[in-house]
Design an enzyme around this catalytic site. Structure first.
Site, PDB file in Angstrom:
ATOM      1  N   CYS A  96      14.693  18.122  54.914  1.00  0.00           N
ATOM      2  CA  CYS A  96      15.820  17.585  54.151  1.00  0.00           C
ATOM      3  C   CYS A  96      15.756  18.020  52.690  1.00  0.00           C
ATOM      4  CB  CYS A  96      15.871  16.072  54.336  1.00  0.00           C
ATOM      5  SG  CYS A  96      17.503  15.407  54.041  1.00  0.00           S
ATOM      6  N   HIS A 191      14.794  14.602  59.882  1.00  0.00           N
ATOM      7  CA  HIS A 191      13.520  13.941  59.546  1.00  0.00           C
ATOM      8  C   HIS A 191      12.678  13.612  60.777  1.00  0.00           C
ATOM      9  CE1 HIS A 191      14.367  12.864  55.273  1.00  0.00           C
ATOM     10  NE2 HIS A 191      15.614  12.962  55.667  1.00  0.00           N
ATOM     11  N   GLU A 193       9.666  13.028  60.919  1.00  0.00           N
ATOM     12  CA  GLU A 193       8.597  12.077  60.560  1.00  0.00           C
ATOM     13  C   GLU A 193       9.009  10.623  60.787  1.00  0.00           C
ATOM     14  OE1 GLU A 193      10.456  13.677  58.476  1.00  0.00           O
ATOM     15  OE2 GLU A 193      11.054  12.357  56.834  1.00  0.00           O
TER      16      GLU A 193
HETATM   17  N1  GLN Z   1      20.612  14.306  49.590  1.00  0.00           N
HETATM   18  C1  GLN Z   1      19.234  14.552  49.241  1.00  0.00           C
HETATM   19  C2  GLN Z   1      19.090  15.691  48.250  1.00  0.00           C
HETATM   20  O1  GLN Z   1      20.021  16.311  47.891  1.00  0.00           O
HETATM   21  C3  GLN Z   1      18.398  14.843  50.451  1.00  0.00           C
HETATM   22  C4  GLN Z   1      18.308  13.633  51.343  1.00  0.00           C
HETATM   23  C5  GLN Z   1      17.031  13.503  52.104  1.00  0.00           C
HETATM   24  O2  GLN Z   1      16.026  14.169  51.814  1.00  0.00           O
HETATM   25  N2  GLN Z   1      17.015  12.609  53.050  1.00  0.00           N
HETATM   26  O3  GLN Z   1      18.011  15.961  47.834  1.00  0.00           O
END
Ligand code: GLN
Length: 210
Positions: A96, A191, A193
């Site tokens: 992410c 994710h 994890e």
């Molecule tokens: N929206 C977040 C960002 O731009 C990422 C979200 C996440 O890691 N769950 O960093």
């Protein structure tokens, strides 16, 4: 890299059976990744400074807020050492926000936001909009083998284009790319994890052990 350099035990085949790996611990859900990596038999440690980065053979960059992690990594003098290790071929798995930090190009970044880069992809932050900014789905990832991955997306980015050095590992039904790989680099918009399916972490550890 010799096992003894990393304090890991060397398996009969010569592979480090308990590699020392880091999780970037400036912000975000780094604790969950530490638990998963330990469960998989790695010696997993939080990384907050350059001297700690020097000690590890691979790194997970967790989810969280990419703009904050970017700022903190520069403030703590970690950004340049991180770029150097990535360029040297250290295995890195970004989830992410971690995927955003690994991307060569980031769209919808905040003003002044920088990226570590390394992964030949264009990533768009917060690509799933407000209504649907968190959702779960099952994803077929042929290269992992086995059943589909239950993928949890939380204000997730999407990979808008995959350059020639990288390749897509996972795509949504509408064709949007959400998992990519490029040699030692691995990135998922979701994710693992927060689930009990650790195949992506295992794949990362295979790269470290390899
Ligand atoms: N929206 C977040 C960002 O731009 C990422 C979200 C996440 O890691 N769950 O960093």
């Amino acid at each position: 890299m010799a096992g003894s350099d990393l304090g890991g035990r060397v398996a009969p085949a010569g592979r480090v059976s308990r590699p020392k790996v880091g999780v970037l611990a400036l912000q975000g859900d780094f604790r969950e990744h530490l638990l998963v990596l330990r469960e998989l038999g790695a010696d997993a440690v939080p990384v907050r400074r350059a001297s700690e980065l020097d000690e590890v053979a691979g790194l997970v960059i967790p989810g969280g807020e990419s703009s904050v992690m970017d700022k903190l990594s520069r403030t703590f003098g970690l950004a340049e050492p991180l770029k150097k290790r990535i360029a040297e071929g250290m295995p890195v798995y970004g989830t992410c926000a971690g995927l955003i930090l690994l991307a060569d190009t980031v769209r919808d970044a905040i003003a002044g936001q920088q990226t570590l880069g390394g992964l030949d992809v264009v990533v768009r932050r917060n690509a799933f909009g407000n209504q649907n900014d968190s959702f779960e789905t099952d994803l077929d990832i042929p290269e992992l083998g086995g059943p589909p991955v239950h993928a949890v997306f939380i204000r997730a980015p999407v990979v808008e284009s995959v350059g020639p050095k990288a390749h897509a590992l996972g795509v949504l039904d509408d064709g949007r790319v959400v998992a990519v790989e490029q040699g030692p680099l691995l990135g998922t918009a979701f994710h693992p994890e927060v689930t009990d399916d650790y195949r992506f972490h295992s794949r990362f550890l295979d790269k470290v052990r390899g």
